[in-house]
Design an enzyme around this catalytic site. Structure first.
Site, mmCIF file in Angstrom:
data_model
loop_
_atom_site.group_PDB
_atom_site.id
_atom_site.type_symbol
_atom_site.label_atom_id
_atom_site.label_comp_id
_atom_site.label_asym_id
_atom_site.label_seq_id
_atom_site.Cartn_x
_atom_site.Cartn_y
_atom_site.Cartn_z
ATOM 1 N N ASP A 50 -0.881 6.817 39.901
ATOM 2 C CA ASP A 50 -0.034 5.719 39.429
ATOM 3 C C ASP A 50 -0.015 5.683 37.893
ATOM 4 O OD1 ASP A 50 -2.576 4.760 39.029
ATOM 5 O OD2 ASP A 50 -2.255 2.832 40.020
ATOM 6 N N SER A 51 -0.746 6.613 37.266
ATOM 7 C CA SER A 51 -0.601 6.809 35.820
ATOM 8 C C SER A 51 0.832 7.193 35.482
ATOM 9 C CB SER A 51 -1.576 7.883 35.322
ATOM 10 O OG SER A 51 -1.450 9.063 36.084
ATOM 11 N N ASP A 89 -1.815 7.980 44.904
ATOM 12 C CA ASP A 89 -2.439 6.695 44.576
ATOM 13 C C ASP A 89 -1.766 5.559 45.334
ATOM 14 O OD1 ASP A 89 -4.622 6.766 42.896
ATOM 15 O OD2 ASP A 89 -3.406 6.920 41.073
ATOM 16 N N LYS A 118 -5.608 7.527 47.418
ATOM 17 C CA LYS A 118 -6.705 7.077 46.548
ATOM 18 C C LYS A 118 -6.502 5.600 46.252
ATOM 19 C CE LYS A 118 -7.007 8.251 42.019
ATOM 20 N NZ LYS A 118 -6.915 6.912 41.394
ATOM 21 N N GLU A 120 -8.522 2.047 44.245
ATOM 22 C CA GLU A 120 -9.510 1.655 43.236
ATOM 23 C C GLU A 120 -10.393 0.520 43.744
ATOM 24 O OE1 GLU A 120 -7.511 0.698 39.572
ATOM 25 O OE2 GLU A 120 -6.487 2.637 39.482
ATOM 26 N N GLU A 187 -14.392 7.194 36.794
ATOM 27 C CA GLU A 187 -13.642 7.176 35.537
ATOM 28 C C GLU A 187 -14.346 6.295 34.505
ATOM 29 O OE1 GLU A 187 -9.465 6.228 35.828
ATOM 30 O OE2 GLU A 187 -9.230 6.197 33.649
#
Ligand code: KIV
Length: 301
Positions: A50-51, A89, A118, A120, A187
């Site tokens: 999602d970057s 993501d 993925k 978070e 991260e």
């Protein structure tokens, strides 16, 4: 990775460096050309991160990225059928509300071509991770500096520097694995914390700003290649090229060639055959139209 071999979740999961494996290589990609480049370079995994909010969609952060964005870009990456494993993501607020919503959105990413998703967060995510793994959806965890938490963290700051925070993160890693994660991204954490997690869990840890001890590394495509003009370089990024500057230089030359009529050349143009050109010239002459100097004889190959 060998040219013929397709990376799968079980193969990836087995890659613990302490068991003799080579470190895993992951990079983000958001479209077909990027995925092809990453795959040709032989990476083990492509993260449709999602970057993309920051790198290709022009947002200030990842919070604006939607499931529709993620699906479209995952489809584009998957269309090149990379040998690398494709992970997508889950965007913010797609795995926070209920198990039903979490499964629904994760399924959309799998249908788009991802092999796993993925998400978070630590202990607060374990119920969702279990629901996903029970639905046969592989999950990669993500701990430490989790960009979707930027408002809670008060910015993008290295996490787990203090003892209590480090202990909490290590415990979170254990809980994620217990819940079913096949790998964990670490991260923005001190290298010693990443080393402890990597030693304690039996799934590969993938570091970004987490030191050398992880079982693999991930970087953002645009950071590695220097594709973002005027972007600051974070400490943990190693830039292998400066493609944005080289692209500006190339496009500047293109613009100059157009303006000075150096582009396109005869070789870059299509031509009529000599006989058609002559017939056309004669017909125009007969009709009283001016003969153009644009008749170039010689047919294309
Ligand atoms: O979205 C992303 O690119 C990521 C990596 C930085 C791990 O989550």
């Amino acid at each position: 990775m060998s040219e013929q071999k397709y990376m799968t979740v079980p193969l990836f999961r087995a890659n613990k460096v302490r068991a003799g494996a080579n470190p895993l290589v992951m990079v983000t990609a958001y479209d077909a050309p990027g995925a092809l480049i990453a795959d040709r370079a032989g990476v083990d995994a492509i993260l449709v991160g999602d970057s993309m909010g920051n790198t290709v969609l022009g947002y200030e952060d990842t919070l604006a990225v939607t499931i529709d964005d993620m699906v479209r870009h995952t489809q584009a990456v998957a269309r090149v059928r990379p040998h690398a494993m494709v992970i997508a993501d889950m965007p913010w607020m797609t795995y926070h509300v209920s198990k039903a919503e979490t499964l629904h959105y994760a399924a959309a990413l799998i249908r788009a071509g991802a092999q796993g998703v993925k998400l978070e967060g630590g202990r607060q995510r374990t119920a969702m991770i279990t629901a996903l793994t029970e639905a046969e959806i592989p999950v990669m965890g993500h701990l430490g500096l989790t960009p979707q938490s930027r408002n809670v963290m008060g910015g993008y700051k290295v996490q787990a520097r203090e003892l209590d925070d480090a202990i909490r993160l290590i415990e979170d890693a254990r809980l994620l694995v217990e819940a079913g994660c096949f790998s964990i991204v670490l991260e923005g954490v001190p290298d010693a914390v990443a080393m402890v997690v990597t030693e304690l869990v039996d799934v590969p840890t993938i570091g970004i700003g987490a030191g050398i001890s992880c079982d693999g590394q991930v970087l953002v495509f645009h950071d590695v290649l220097g594709l973002l003009l005027d972007a600051p370089k974070p400490k943990f990024v190693r830039r292998y090229d400066n493609l944005a500057e080289r692209a500006v230089e190339a496009l500047t030359r293109y613009a100059r060639d157009v303006r000075t009529k150096v582009f396109p050349s005869e070789e870059e143009s299509y031509h009529l055959s000599a006989s058609v050109a002559e017939t056309l010239r004669q017909r125009l002459q007969k009709e009283g139209k001016e003969e153009g100097s644009y008749f170039v004889s010689g047919a294309d190959e």
